[in-house]
Design a protein around this motif. Sequence first.
Motif, short mmCIF file in Angstrom:
data_model
loop_
_atom_site.label_atom_id
_atom_site.label_comp_id
_atom_site.label_asym_id
_atom_site.label_seq_id
_atom_site.Cartn_x
_atom_site.Cartn_y
_atom_site.Cartn_z
N LYS A 1 0.85 -1.19 0.00
CA LYS A 1 0.00 0.00 0.00
C LYS A 1 0.89 1.24 0.00
N ASP A 2 0.70 2.09 -1.00
CA ASP A 2 1.42 3.36 -1.12
C ASP A 2 2.94 3.20 -0.96
N PRO A 3 3.56 2.38 -1.79
CA PRO A 3 5.01 2.20 -1.67
C PRO A 3 5.78 3.47 -2.08
N ILE A 4 6.89 3.70 -1.41
CA ILE A 4 7.80 4.79 -1.77
C ILE A 4 9.01 4.17 -2.46
N ILE A 5 9.29 4.62 -3.67
CA ILE A 5 10.37 4.01 -4.45
C ILE A 5 11.43 5.07 -4.76
N ASN A 6 12.65 4.76 -4.39
CA ASN A 6 13.79 5.63 -4.69
C ASN A 6 14.69 4.93 -5.70
N ILE A 7 14.99 5.63 -6.78
CA ILE A 7 15.83 5.06 -7.84
C ILE A 7 17.01 5.99 -8.10
N ARG A 8 18.19 5.42 -8.20
CA ARG A 8 19.39 6.22 -8.47
C ARG A 8 20.30 5.48 -9.43
N LEU A 9 20.79 6.20 -10.44
CA LEU A 9 21.76 5.63 -11.37
C LEU A 9 23.13 5.64 -10.69
N VAL A 10 23.72 4.47 -10.54
CA VAL A 10 24.97 4.35 -9.78
C VAL A 10 26.20 4.63 -10.63
N ASN A 11 26.15 4.25 -11.90
CA ASN A 11 27.35 4.35 -12.74
C ASN A 11 27.26 5.47 -13.77
N PHE A 12 26.80 6.65 -13.33
CA PHE A 12 26.72 7.80 -14.23
C PHE A 12 28.10 8.44 -14.32
N THR A 13 28.79 8.16 -15.42
CA THR A 13 30.11 8.75 -15.65
C THR A 13 30.16 9.36 -17.05
N VAL A 14 31.03 10.35 -17.22
CA VAL A 14 31.31 10.92 -18.54
C VAL A 14 32.83 10.97 -18.70
N THR A 15 33.29 10.85 -19.92
CA THR A 15 34.72 10.87 -20.21
C THR A 15 35.03 12.07 -21.09
N VAL A 16 36.05 12.83 -20.70
CA VAL A 16 36.47 14.01 -21.47
C VAL A 16 37.92 13.81 -21.91
N LEU A 17 38.14 13.85 -23.23
CA LEU A 17 39.46 13.56 -23.79
C LEU A 17 39.91 14.68 -24.72
N GLY A 18 41.18 14.65 -25.09
CA GLY A 18 41.70 15.59 -26.07
C GLY A 18 42.35 16.80 -25.43
N GLN A 19 42.10 17.97 -26.05
CA GLN A 19 42.78 19.19 -25.65
C GLN A 19 42.08 19.87 -24.46
N VAL A 20 42.11 19.16 -23.32
CA VAL A 20 41.62 19.72 -22.06
C VAL A 20 42.75 19.63 -21.05
N ASN A 21 42.61 20.38 -19.97
CA ASN A 21 43.71 20.44 -19.00
C ASN A 21 43.81 19.21 -18.11
N LYS A 22 42.69 18.48 -17.98
CA LYS A 22 42.71 17.31 -17.12
C LYS A 22 41.80 16.23 -17.70
N PRO A 23 42.25 15.56 -18.77
CA PRO A 23 41.41 14.52 -19.37
C PRO A 23 41.19 13.36 -18.41
N GLY A 24 40.03 12.71 -18.54
CA GLY A 24 39.76 11.57 -17.68
C GLY A 24 38.28 11.22 -17.67
N THR A 25 37.93 10.23 -16.87
CA THR A 25 36.54 9.81 -16.68
C THR A 25 36.06 10.32 -15.33
N TYR A 26 34.88 10.94 -15.32
CA TYR A 26 34.40 11.60 -14.12
C TYR A 26 33.03 11.07 -13.71
N PHE A 27 32.89 10.84 -12.41
CA PHE A 27 31.62 10.40 -11.84
C PHE A 27 30.70 11.61 -11.68
N VAL A 28 29.44 11.44 -12.03
CA VAL A 28 28.47 12.53 -11.96
C VAL A 28 27.57 12.35 -10.75
#
Length: 256
Positions: free
Chosen positions: A130-157
Amino acid sequence: MKSLNSKISHYLALLIISVIITSCASKQDVVYFQDAQEYETIISDNSHENTFKVDDVISINVSTLDQEASLPFNVFKGVMTNGSRPEQLDYIIDKNGNIDFPVLGEINIVGLTPEETKNLLKEKLQPYLKDPIINIRLVNFTVTVLGQVNKPGTYFVNGEQITVLEAIGLANDLNIKGLRKNVLVIRDFNGTKVYTRIDLTSKDALNSPVYYLTQNDVVYVEPNNSAIKTSSLDNRASIAISIASLLITTTLILVR
């Protein structure tokens, strides 16, 4: 002999000036949003909400006022000891887009937003809770920035949304050699790669379909013309300097 020395000095000066001029970047190459006017208000209708993809890792917690009733719908690692609840396990979306949910079995959620997934689970849980409360979260949300940036890498969001500008900010911004007019975003839709380019020197970037990034997007910043020319000049400059050194050495020998 003085004439020869003068020619050598003249040649070296021209070489240095040539390298400096060729390697310089103009203001139009490096400034973001150049066409935005002072005090201009831009109302963008570019909205975005992430949807779940194959191989996403998500956390789902189901709770109700009756905690005992909701326990069978949560997956834990181990058993409760000394009143302490064990660690809750996450779900991985399989290649068919399904998660294996307790009691309910396989549920297809690929392509659904977190809100749509909540509504789907509430509907399926109606016969049990009855009236369940549901919490959902994306655990592996990452983005990768490469090339001509000052600190290339994969970052957790942290959170459910990130823009391409925020991702570049995580990488400490583009360096002076980064091409701002043609930033590439590589997106994976369940095995299908989509390549989209965005011009960060224009305010139209705010309406780009890749302005808001999705999980596992790759942002690649290619070198600008200045960087390419500088790279190509390196070898030429080395050869020219070697020749100049040889001329100077030869001149000194002749003087002696």
